[in-house]
Write a protein that holds these residues in place. Sequence first.
Motif, PDB file in Angstrom:
ATOM      1  N   GLN A   2       0.939  -1.201   0.088  1.00 37.42           N
ATOM      2  CA  GLN A   2       0.072  -0.164   0.000  1.00 37.42           C
ATOM      3  C   GLN A   2       0.844   1.236   0.089  1.00 37.42           C
ATOM      4  OE1 GLN A   2      -2.780   0.122   3.056  1.00 37.42           O
ATOM      5  NE2 GLN A   2      -3.844  -1.875   2.578  1.00 37.42           N
ATOM      6  N   LYS A   3       0.344   2.388  -0.396  1.00 35.91           N
ATOM      7  CA  LYS A   3       0.943   3.504  -0.393  1.00 35.91           C
ATOM      8  C   LYS A   3       1.507   4.144   0.855  1.00 35.91           C
ATOM      9  CE  LYS A   3      -2.950   6.238  -1.047  1.00 35.91           C
ATOM     10  NZ  LYS A   3      -4.276   6.424  -1.227  1.00 35.91           N
ATOM     11  N   PRO A   4       2.377   4.660   1.336  1.00 34.11           N
ATOM     12  CA  PRO A   4       3.054   4.665   2.666  1.00 34.11           C
ATOM     13  C   PRO A   4       2.113   6.132   3.160  1.00 34.11           C
ATOM     14  CG  PRO A   4       4.729   5.493   1.253  1.00 34.11           C
ATOM     15  CD  PRO A   4       3.778   4.821   0.329  1.00 34.11           C
ATOM     16  N   ILE A   5       1.856   6.897   2.489  1.00 34.10           N
ATOM     17  CA  ILE A   5       1.111   8.153   2.902  1.00 34.10           C
ATOM     18  C   ILE A   5      -0.321   8.180   2.304  1.00 34.10           C
ATOM     19  CG2 ILE A   5       1.209  10.771   2.779  1.00 34.10           C
ATOM     20  CD1 ILE A   5       4.052  10.419   2.389  1.00 34.10           C
ATOM     21  N   SER A   6      -1.408   8.267   3.215  1.00 34.19           N
ATOM     22  CA  SER A   6      -2.585   8.371   2.719  1.00 34.19           C
ATOM     23  C   SER A   6      -3.440   9.794   2.963  1.00 34.19           C
ATOM     24  CB  SER A   6      -3.583   7.334   3.502  1.00 34.19           C
ATOM     25  OG  SER A   6      -3.412   7.654   4.752  1.00 34.19           O
ATOM     26  N   TRP A   7      -2.979  10.329   3.753  1.00 34.47           N
ATOM     27  CA  TRP A   7      -3.487  11.795   4.028  1.00 34.47           C
ATOM     28  C   TRP A   7      -2.496  12.928   4.652  1.00 34.47           C
ATOM     29  CZ3 TRP A   7      -7.772  13.942   2.634  1.00 34.47           C
ATOM     30  CH2 TRP A   7      -8.539  14.750   3.473  1.00 34.47           C
ATOM     31  N   PHE A   8      -2.568  14.148   4.340  1.00 29.70           N
ATOM     32  CA  PHE A   8      -1.720  15.174   5.171  1.00 29.70           C
ATOM     33  C   PHE A   8      -2.640  16.305   5.596  1.00 29.70           C
ATOM     34  CE2 PHE A   8      -1.571  16.354   0.577  1.00 29.70           C
ATOM     35  CZ  PHE A   8      -1.707  17.452   0.647  1.00 29.70           C
ATOM     36  N   GLU A   9      -2.376  16.859   6.384  1.00 27.62           N
ATOM     37  CA  GLU A   9      -2.838  18.092   6.953  1.00 27.62           C
ATOM     38  C   GLU A   9      -1.844  19.147   7.382  1.00 27.62           C
ATOM     39  OE1 GLU A   9      -5.351  17.089  10.271  1.00 27.62           O
ATOM     40  OE2 GLU A   9      -6.797  15.807   9.215  1.00 27.62           O
ATOM     41  N   ILE A  10      -2.390  20.474   6.653  1.00 27.56           N
ATOM     42  CA  ILE A  10      -1.332  21.777   6.651  1.00 27.56           C
ATOM     43  C   ILE A  10      -2.169  22.666   7.937  1.00 27.56           C
ATOM     44  CG2 ILE A  10      -0.499  23.513   5.597  1.00 27.56           C
ATOM     45  CD1 ILE A  10      -0.541  22.043   3.147  1.00 27.56           C
ATOM     46  N   PRO A  11      -1.805  22.799   9.013  1.00 26.00           N
ATOM     47  CA  PRO A  11      -2.449  23.627   9.933  1.00 26.00           C
ATOM     48  C   PRO A  11      -2.354  25.019   9.670  1.00 26.00           C
ATOM     49  CG  PRO A  11      -0.464  22.798  10.820  1.00 26.00           C
ATOM     50  CD  PRO A  11      -0.408  22.104   9.618  1.00 26.00           C
ATOM     51  N   THR A  12      -3.422  25.776   9.786  1.00 26.98           N
ATOM     52  CA  THR A  12      -3.254  27.118   9.677  1.00 26.98           C
ATOM     53  C   THR A  12      -4.318  27.786  10.707  1.00 26.98           C
ATOM     54  OG1 THR A  12      -4.036  28.970   8.200  1.00 26.98           O
ATOM     55  CG2 THR A  12      -5.447  27.057   8.173  1.00 26.98           C
ATOM     56  N   THR A  13      -3.785  29.064  11.138  1.00 24.50           N
ATOM     57  CA  THR A  13      -4.807  29.965  12.226  1.00 24.50           C
ATOM     58  C   THR A  13      -5.559  30.946  11.375  1.00 24.50           C
ATOM     59  OG1 THR A  13      -2.962  31.311  12.565  1.00 24.50           O
ATOM     60  CG2 THR A  13      -3.026  29.491  14.278  1.00 24.50           C
ATOM     61  N   GLY A  51      -4.580  12.064  -0.097  1.00 20.02           N
ATOM     62  CA  GLY A  51      -5.174  13.289  -0.189  1.00 20.02           C
ATOM     63  C   GLY A  51      -4.684  13.882   1.109  1.00 20.02           C
ATOM     64  N   GLY A  52      -5.074  15.191   1.031  1.00 19.39           N
ATOM     65  CA  GLY A  52      -4.839  16.150   2.170  1.00 19.39           C
ATOM     66  C   GLY A  52      -5.658  17.609   2.150  1.00 19.39           C
ATOM     67  N   CYS A  53      -5.352  18.249   2.964  1.00 15.71           N
ATOM     68  CA  CYS A  53      -6.213  19.461   3.228  1.00 15.71           C
ATOM     69  C   CYS A  53      -5.351  20.570   3.983  1.00 15.71           C
ATOM     70  CB  CYS A  53      -7.454  19.207   4.220  1.00 15.71           C
ATOM     71  SG  CYS A  53      -7.185  18.438   5.814  1.00 15.71           S
TER      72      CYS A  53
END
Length: 97
Positions: A2-13, A51-53
């Motif tokens: 399986q792919k090693p990265i499934s999701w990422f999140e970039i935090p913001t204020t 995916g990510g956000c």
Amino acid sequence: MQKPISWFEIPTTNFERARHFYEHTLGLELHIEDKSEIKMGIFPYLENDTGGCITAGKGYQPSANGTIVYFYAGQDLTAPLDRAIHLGGKVVLPKTS
């Protein structure tokens, strides 16, 4: 495998500033989800892709000392980098092969 990265999140204020920055730099539209405690701007992706956000909410704090996320912005990065700078971003590593 399986792919090693499934999701990422970039935090913001500042969600709206981050949304404007990423949408205009990358030339795309984020899908907005406003949960009870967090707000997410999801980057377009296909079902089986990574995916990510961008994410805003309690406990989400941007940092220059965290994970590095690489975006695909086409074969020539000149225009996206120019847009990023125009929108207040800065280039911390010049274009490389």
